[in-house]
Enzyme design. Sequence first.
Site: not given
Length: 316
Positions: A51, A119, A183
């Site tokens: 990530c 997350t 993204y």
Amino acid sequence: MTQSKEHGSYVSGGGDYERKTRYIPTRITKDGGDGYAVEPGRYRLAVSRACPWAHRTILTRKLLGLEDVLSMAVAGPVHDADSWTFDLDPGGVDPVLGIPRLKDAYDKRPDGYPESGITVPAVVDTATGMVVTNDFEQIVKDMVTQWTEFQREDAPDLWPTELRDEIEEVSHRNYTEVNNGVYRCGFAGSQEAYDAAYDRLFARLDWLEEHLSTRRYLVGERLTLADVRLWPTLVRFDAAYHGHFKCNRSKLTEMPVLWAYARDLWQTWDFGSTVNFEHIKAHYYATHLDINPTGIVPKGPETSGWEVPAGREALS
Ligand SMILES: N[C@@H](CCC(=O)N[C@@H](CS)C(=O)NCC(=O)O)C(=O)O
């Protein structure tokens, strides 16, 4: 509106990808004003090596030498619909927190958590097993300003007062156009939205290419949080974003100034030892099955040029 595989992110009627950015706002500070004081050994930083948002906290922790006072839980690269899991650890359980899923630490919060979901990065209080915060931007700023007592002696000042306005300005544009821009390309729900996101991304990368042609760092003449925030996106570019997110006008290796800048930080500041390309590729290609339904993870690209300098310990 349809919800994409990324928790709390939506594709709007016009096909634009919109990231939900509501975080748990609690801070860990010197004075413990929110109930969480800086304390060595008390907190655990939960990350995934895949990530980019977590990567920014890993880099900051390493640059400031906080490894011994703030431990790290590393989740496996592929999360299910529910949660990141600690499937890399023996028995599938994080050895300090004693939980198999990061969700277990979020669920301990009596007041719940924002709809953006489970997350990484997330900082967990080991005393209660509860997530304290998942606000990556605040986490890195607090590492710089609140953990001063525990930083290594020669730690760089990553957020100098006199450069903060410029760091914010550059980082904000990098966030909207590049960090989140990739993204917005990958999760676009219409051709128009994708085309627009792609144009914005490469316009900003062209600007950065020009900007960095006359300086070594993004802001001032030193490494700052602006560099720490951009770099994790660059290092993922060819391995994930170029293919999986269709950001394919040019590879990082075809943008000579950005490629040199990325390798400089890889080596000079040892950013390289925090990178795991296998985790990066596995995460993107095998988690976002809505845009890669077979889940096949590509073998390439070759990562030559990205070698970890000899004698440096990997994955610190
Ligand atoms: N949501 C944060 C960053 C954190 C984030 O989105 N992390 C991703 C991994 S790169 C995550 O944990 N996703 C889990 C999920 O969507 O289920 C932001 O918008 O700045």
